[in-house]
Design a protein around this motif. Structure first.
Motif, short mmCIF file in Angstrom:
data_model
loop_
_atom_site.label_atom_id
_atom_site.label_comp_id
_atom_site.label_asym_id
_atom_site.label_seq_id
_atom_site.Cartn_x
_atom_site.Cartn_y
_atom_site.Cartn_z
N SER A 45 0.55 -1.35 0.06
CA SER A 45 -0.05 -0.03 -0.23
C SER A 45 0.76 1.19 -0.08
O SER A 45 0.35 2.29 -0.64
N GLY A 68 -8.06 3.26 -8.12
CA GLY A 68 -7.71 2.19 -8.70
C GLY A 68 -7.31 0.94 -7.66
O GLY A 68 -6.61 1.32 -6.57
N GLU A 71 -7.03 -9.10 -1.30
CA GLU A 71 -8.34 -9.71 -0.53
C GLU A 71 -9.84 -9.58 -1.02
O GLU A 71 -10.77 -10.30 -0.45
N ASP A 91 1.80 -10.61 2.79
CA ASP A 91 0.65 -10.61 1.94
C ASP A 91 0.96 -11.25 0.53
O ASP A 91 0.20 -11.94 0.03
P1 AMP Z 1 1.82 -3.93 2.68
O1 AMP Z 1 1.32 -4.31 4.01
O2 AMP Z 1 2.16 -2.62 2.54
O3 AMP Z 1 2.56 -4.98 1.95
O4 AMP Z 1 0.38 -3.76 1.77
C1 AMP Z 1 -0.52 -4.77 1.59
C2 AMP Z 1 -1.89 -4.07 1.47
O5 AMP Z 1 -1.99 -3.39 0.25
C3 AMP Z 1 -2.94 -5.17 1.14
O6 AMP Z 1 -3.78 -5.29 2.08
C4 AMP Z 1 -3.65 -4.52 -0.09
O7 AMP Z 1 -5.03 -4.66 -0.19
C5 AMP Z 1 -3.18 -3.10 -0.12
N1 AMP Z 1 -3.34 -2.77 -1.56
C6 AMP Z 1 -2.66 -2.98 -2.43
N2 AMP Z 1 -3.07 -2.38 -3.79
C7 AMP Z 1 -3.86 -1.36 -3.17
C8 AMP Z 1 -4.51 -0.26 -3.96
N3 AMP Z 1 -4.70 -0.18 -5.18
N4 AMP Z 1 -5.56 0.44 -3.10
C9 AMP Z 1 -5.56 0.12 -1.47
N5 AMP Z 1 -4.78 -0.76 -0.94
C10 AMP Z 1 -4.22 -1.60 -1.81
#
Ligand code: AMP
Length: 420
Positions: free
Chosen positions: A220, A316, A347, A378
């Motif tokens: 994220s 997005g 998810e 993840d």
């Molecule tokens: P991280 O914990 O930083 O590795 O991020 C993982 C999280 O990023 C997951 O829970 C995803 O749902 C979230 N994520 C990935 N892409 C997006 C997006 N485009 N918008 C919001 N959340 C995202």
């Protein structure tokens, strides 16, 4: 350096630090026992040599003795998997633990209560008043560091040798993950099998790189991945920056991102990273199209858009098909691959397509001889969800530990055993 394979545990007692921090449901049933299974080869080797094991672990983040985080909840399952009636000590440094450890016979196992019931395990003071002064904080820290020595010594006193098989906590200099090693000489401390595999996989990514080397960094926030991205820019040929981070880059480049997740205070940083990549000749790959949604929900209305033309009110939540194809082409040509973080909100079932496509491309590259390492919570959840784990070279159990190792940091749990 001592290795678990060479060491004969016959008539020896081993303190084995494992990571049994497994998820439990409200009835204390284990919902995923991967971490317990991952430590079995080490525990079984010791027992089959005719040694005995004192198993130490943390569970959750207790702030003191908390029934919810008691390791007694997992005792039966550990016994079942290990094929031995594992004993339990309800206090990791109490008299009971000492007596039970001393009475262990070859082939027997003892599970200690949650090490983090004691502040000394992490060496961080607890129960400080919110308005504590800096002086009080300093004193409390000093006190816990002081009592940590006795705690560590007590744990060490149970055993003739120390085995660390908890890669997930190797980036922490805790009593049982690092400090305890000082009580054993170089021939009586070693990595467990899991830890050995993890260390080897990280070293391959850091030092033994077949090229092209591609890293796929999703997730994220840019802010949480900045150090690793900067470190990777010195190593990789291709860096795919994806997931929620995409939109900070897109906005920095002047694109329209609608309601997409964005760190407005990191726009300059995004531009700096792009410039650094250019200076170093790294191919930094960003999405060109995206799967957009009219709300943050699996059931939202969806459409595809150019990544820099997201309409107002839309966000997005995954990459689009053109981007999938671009990523796949880069990945399939690679000989070393690191994947951390999904391409979207995996998810939600309707936004898994991009992450699945990345996983599948990695599996194909691996079939063609690439070395692929998947790590960080993840992305591991992704490969498991898409049943791709068997098709990649290595799935790491480490989240923070893996990322810190790849950032180039020396992990205390590793250093404590091998000295660097
Ligand atoms: P991280 O914990 O930083 O590795 O991020 C993982 C999280 O990023 C997951 O829970 C995803 O749902 C979230 N994520 C990935 N892409 C997006 C997006 N485009 N918008 C919001 N959340 C995202």
């Amino acid at each position: 350096m001592q290795t678990i394979d060479k060491f004969n545990f016959a008539n020896k007692k081993a303190f084995v630090r494992v990571d049994f921090n497994v998820p439990l449901d409200e009835n204390f049933n284990i919902t995923d026992d991967t971490r317990i299974r991952a430590a079995l080869p080490t525990l079984k080797k010791i027992l089959s040599d005719g040694g005995s094991v004192i198993i130490g672990s943390h569970l959750g983040r207790p702030k003191g003795v908390t029934d919810k985080f008691s390791l007694k909840h997992i005792l039966n399952h550990v016994s079942k998997l290990l094929g031995v009636d594992v004993q339990f000590a309800g206090d990791c440094i109490g008299e009971e633990a000492g007596l039970k450890a001393a009475a262990l016979k070859p082939g027997e196992a003892l599970l200690l209560e949650n090490l983090r019931f004691y502040a000394e395990e992490e060496g961080k003071p607890r129960g400080l008043a919110e308005d504590a002064s800096d002086e009080e904080k300093k004193e409390a820290k000093k006190a816990v560091k002081e009592s940590q020595k006795g705690f560590t010594k007590k744990l060490a006193s149970y055993a003739d040798c120390y085995v660390n098989d908890a890669f997930g906590t190797a980036h922490r200099a805790h009593a049982s993950t690092a400090l305890i090693a000082a009580y054993f000489d170089i021939n009586h401390k070693m990595f467990g099998y899991l830890m050995e595999k993890e260390v080897k996989a990280v070293e391959k990514i850091l030092n033994d790189i077949a090229r092209p080397f591609t890293a796929i960094m999703g997730g994220s926030k840019v802010s949480s991945k900045i150090e690793i991205i900067e470190n990777l820019l010195n190593k990789v040929d291709n860096l795919i920056v994806t997931g929620g981070m995409t939109y900070t880059f897109t906005k920095a480049l002047g694109g329209k991102i609608g309601n997409s997740i964005c760190e407005d205070d990191k726009l300059d940083l995004a531009l700096e990273l792009l410039q650094k990549a250019k200076d170093k000749g790294v191919n930094l790959v960003l999405a060109v199209d995206t799967k957009i949604a009219d709300s943050f929900s699996n059931d939202a209305k969806t459409a595809f858009a150019e990544v820099n033309e997201i309409p107002d009110g839309w966000e997005g939540l995954d990459i689009g098909p053109k981007t999938e194809a671009i990523y796949a082409e880069v990945i399939k040509k690679s000989k070393t691959i690191l994947w951390n973080g999904p391409t979207g909100v995996f998810e939600f079932e309707n936004f898994t397509h991009g992450s699945r496509a990345v996983g599948e491309a990695i599996v194909e590259a691996t079939k063609e001889g690439a070395f692929s390492l998947v790590g960080g919570g993840d992305s591991v959840a992704c490969v498991n969800k898409f049943r791709l784990a068997d098709g990649v070279s290595y799935v790491s159990t480490g989240g923070g530990a893996l990322l810190e190792a790849i950032e180039g940091k020396v992990l205390p749990g590793i250093e404590a055993i091998r000295g660097f």
